[in-house]
Design a protein around this motif. Sequence first.
Motif, PDB file in Angstrom:
ATOM      1  N   ARG A   1     -24.320  -1.730  14.342  1.00 47.42           N
ATOM      2  CA  ARG A   1     -24.434   0.020  14.051  1.00 47.42           C
ATOM      3  C   ARG A   1     -23.167   0.702  14.585  1.00 47.42           C
ATOM      4  NH1 ARG A   1     -28.174  -2.877  12.847  1.00 47.42           N
ATOM      5  NH2 ARG A   1     -30.608  -2.475  13.530  1.00 47.42           N
ATOM      6  N   ILE A   2     -22.042  -0.085  14.208  1.00 48.28           N
ATOM      7  CA  ILE A   2     -20.674   0.344  14.347  1.00 48.28           C
ATOM      8  C   ILE A   2     -19.968   0.529  13.133  1.00 48.28           C
ATOM      9  CG2 ILE A   2     -18.395   0.024  15.621  1.00 48.28           C
ATOM     10  CD1 ILE A   2     -19.875  -1.850  17.734  1.00 48.28           C
ATOM     11  N   GLY A   3     -20.103   1.891  12.780  1.00 51.25           N
ATOM     12  CA  GLY A   3     -18.965   2.153  11.548  1.00 51.25           C
ATOM     13  C   GLY A   3     -19.629   1.988  10.562  1.00 51.25           C
ATOM     14  N   LEU A   4     -20.274   1.045  10.045  1.00 50.68           N
ATOM     15  CA  LEU A   4     -21.104   0.546   8.681  1.00 50.68           C
ATOM     16  C   LEU A   4     -19.958   0.354   7.976  1.00 50.68           C
ATOM     17  CD1 LEU A   4     -24.049   2.783   8.775  1.00 50.68           C
ATOM     18  CD2 LEU A   4     -23.914   0.641   9.239  1.00 50.68           C
ATOM     19  N   GLY A   5     -18.933  -0.551   8.131  1.00 48.03           N
ATOM     20  CA  GLY A   5     -17.803  -0.874   7.334  1.00 48.03           C
ATOM     21  C   GLY A   5     -16.947   0.381   7.051  1.00 48.03           C
ATOM     22  N   GLY A   6     -16.900   1.359   7.966  1.00 49.78           N
ATOM     23  CA  GLY A   6     -15.893   2.430   7.863  1.00 49.78           C
ATOM     24  C   GLY A   6     -16.281   3.549   7.245  1.00 49.78           C
ATOM     25  N   ILE A   7     -17.452   3.569   6.774  1.00 50.53           N
ATOM     26  CA  ILE A   7     -18.074   4.665   5.904  1.00 50.53           C
ATOM     27  C   ILE A   7     -18.521   5.603   7.234  1.00 50.53           C
ATOM     28  CG2 ILE A   7     -19.662   5.688   4.349  1.00 50.53           C
ATOM     29  CD1 ILE A   7     -17.378   4.279   3.141  1.00 50.53           C
ATOM     30  N   ALA A   8     -17.907   6.959   7.230  1.00 51.42           N
ATOM     31  CA  ALA A   8     -18.471   8.082   8.160  1.00 51.42           C
ATOM     32  C   ALA A   8     -20.033   8.428   7.884  1.00 51.42           C
ATOM     33  CB  ALA A   8     -17.454   8.876   8.175  1.00 51.42           C
ATOM     34  N   SER A   9     -20.722   8.860   8.762  1.00 57.04           N
ATOM     35  CA  SER A   9     -21.994   9.194   8.623  1.00 57.04           C
ATOM     36  C   SER A   9     -21.978  10.895   8.670  1.00 57.04           C
ATOM     37  CB  SER A   9     -22.745   8.925   9.916  1.00 57.04           C
ATOM     38  OG  SER A   9     -24.167   9.194   9.755  1.00 57.04           O
ATOM     39  N   TRP A  10     -21.175  11.475   7.678  1.00 58.73           N
ATOM     40  CA  TRP A  10     -21.208  12.690   7.456  1.00 58.73           C
ATOM     41  C   TRP A  10     -21.585  13.347   6.126  1.00 58.73           C
ATOM     42  CZ3 TRP A  10     -18.192  14.240   3.733  1.00 58.73           C
ATOM     43  CH2 TRP A  10     -17.014  13.262   3.336  1.00 58.73           C
ATOM     44  N   GLY A  11     -22.228  14.213   6.115  1.00 57.10           N
ATOM     45  CA  GLY A  11     -22.882  14.854   4.813  1.00 57.10           C
ATOM     46  C   GLY A  11     -23.894  13.906   4.368  1.00 57.10           C
ATOM     47  N   TRP A  12     -24.688  14.539   3.042  1.00 65.16           N
ATOM     48  CA  TRP A  12     -25.814  13.910   2.692  1.00 65.16           C
ATOM     49  C   TRP A  12     -25.484  12.525   2.193  1.00 65.16           C
ATOM     50  CZ3 TRP A  12     -27.021  11.451  -1.957  1.00 65.16           C
ATOM     51  CH2 TRP A  12     -28.029  11.130  -2.265  1.00 65.16           C
ATOM     52  N   LEU A  13     -24.562  12.277   1.571  1.00 73.67           N
ATOM     53  CA  LEU A  13     -24.043  10.926   1.158  1.00 73.67           C
ATOM     54  C   LEU A  13     -24.030   9.929   2.205  1.00 73.67           C
ATOM     55  CD1 LEU A  13     -23.798   9.083  -1.314  1.00 73.67           C
ATOM     56  CD2 LEU A  13     -21.232   9.839  -1.599  1.00 73.67           C
ATOM     57  N   GLY A  14     -23.087  10.540   3.064  1.00 81.12           N
ATOM     58  CA  GLY A  14     -22.790   9.479   4.238  1.00 81.12           C
ATOM     59  C   GLY A  14     -24.018   9.054   4.953  1.00 81.12           C
ATOM     60  N   SER A  15     -24.855  10.336   5.305  1.00 77.18           N
ATOM     61  CA  SER A  15     -26.045   9.971   6.115  1.00 77.18           C
ATOM     62  C   SER A  15     -27.167   8.892   5.313  1.00 77.18           C
ATOM     63  CB  SER A  15     -26.624  11.030   6.443  1.00 77.18           C
ATOM     64  OG  SER A  15     -26.950  11.915   5.392  1.00 77.18           O
ATOM     65  N   LYS A  16     -26.943   9.209   3.762  1.00 76.89           N
ATOM     66  CA  LYS A  16     -27.815   8.230   3.020  1.00 76.89           C
ATOM     67  C   LYS A  16     -27.203   6.781   3.096  1.00 76.89           C
ATOM     68  CE  LYS A  16     -30.937   7.567  -0.122  1.00 76.89           C
ATOM     69  NZ  LYS A  16     -32.602   7.729   0.240  1.00 76.89           N
ATOM     70  N   ILE A  17     -25.861   6.537   2.873  1.00 74.75           N
ATOM     71  CA  ILE A  17     -25.396   5.334   3.039  1.00 74.75           C
ATOM     72  C   ILE A  17     -25.692   4.573   4.124  1.00 74.75           C
ATOM     73  CG2 ILE A  17     -23.375   4.040   2.782  1.00 74.75           C
ATOM     74  CD1 ILE A  17     -22.375   6.200   0.784  1.00 74.75           C
ATOM     75  N   ARG A  18     -25.787   5.379   5.216  1.00 74.80           N
ATOM     76  CA  ARG A  18     -25.670   4.830   6.672  1.00 74.80           C
ATOM     77  C   ARG A  18     -27.267   4.289   6.790  1.00 74.80           C
ATOM     78  NH1 ARG A  18     -23.421   4.686  11.588  1.00 74.80           N
ATOM     79  NH2 ARG A  18     -25.052   4.646  13.401  1.00 74.80           N
ATOM     80  N   LYS A  19     -28.134   5.204   6.337  1.00 76.75           N
ATOM     81  CA  LYS A  19     -29.563   4.611   6.513  1.00 76.75           C
ATOM     82  C   LYS A  19     -29.716   3.566   5.737  1.00 76.75           C
ATOM     83  CE  LYS A  19     -34.148   6.900   6.429  1.00 76.75           C
ATOM     84  NZ  LYS A  19     -34.877   8.195   6.085  1.00 76.75           N
TER      85      LYS A  19
END
Length: 313
Positions: free
Chosen positions: A187-205
């Motif tokens: 759960r660290i960084g997820l490959g460098g994609i930040a968890s901000w905004g709708w797209l970032g949070s969706k990708i993280r999930k």
Amino acid sequence: MTIVTVFSDVGWDVVAIVTPIYSFTGIQYYLADPQALKVVAGNRAVFSKNVEVYEEVIGFFGPNLITTEGETWSRLRKLVNPSFSETSIRYVWEQSVRLVNEMFEADQWAGKTTPIKHAPDLTKEIALLIIGAVAFGQETHWEAASATLPAGHQMKFQEAVTIVSEGLFFRVGMPSFVWGNNETRKRIGLGGIASWGWLGSKIRKVAIAFAELEQYMEEIFIEQSSNGSQDKQDLISQLVRGSGEDAEDRLSMREVIGNTFIFLIAGHETTAHSLAFLWGLLALEEDKQEKLYGHIMAVLGDKQPSSHTSTSL
């Protein structure tokens, strides 16, 4: 313009399409003749799949029947086929009856007339729960709150399967570095994609869901390989159990996981849409609906359906 109108406009059963990105896509041929399609689909030696494309799209969990060709495909098919037996069909019946009964006992349905605005939304949920149980042997429930979160996991199995099935587009469309296993699992960084905004949070999930599902499948494989799976009827257990002693007659962990995932994704969509079309047609043809209902009641009466009554139904 759609590909259907292209066929009618040009008056041919075969259409070749060349795009501005030809160097990446090559010449694409579209067929509208059933006999030609049968020849192409049935002659694997001449019309082989572009396995590189399939590996990128659905090969991320391991080699499977979709991402392979030639001797590798023949070997996988030989080892996978025995898992689809009478035992498997019986298990599908048992899980289907259990989950549908749970659905009708839920507050949303119990003793009520519940309108369905979009049938595929409901049939996808039903199909996903059934296939999840049948493929992985996990305890899925109509009301997911009844399941507990296992130690070492951030998502329940049922939640991870649902998000993965809905987020496959993100997994396919995003670059591979987003989904690095080690980074994702920690759960660290997820490959460098930040968890901000709708797209970032969706990708993280979605990324966490893919990592969670992979971890669940690895744990199931290790457990069944170590403790035996003689009493388990789910697909992944049967794949482990059906493997032989020699390396050539044994599926690796990645092959078991890769094929189980393919059956989950492929079976989910097709089953869900088939059920949705069936419900729609029965709603339009009330006489056929009554005839079917009468037949079911004549066979079952007040009994629950089972694999033993399937041939009569």
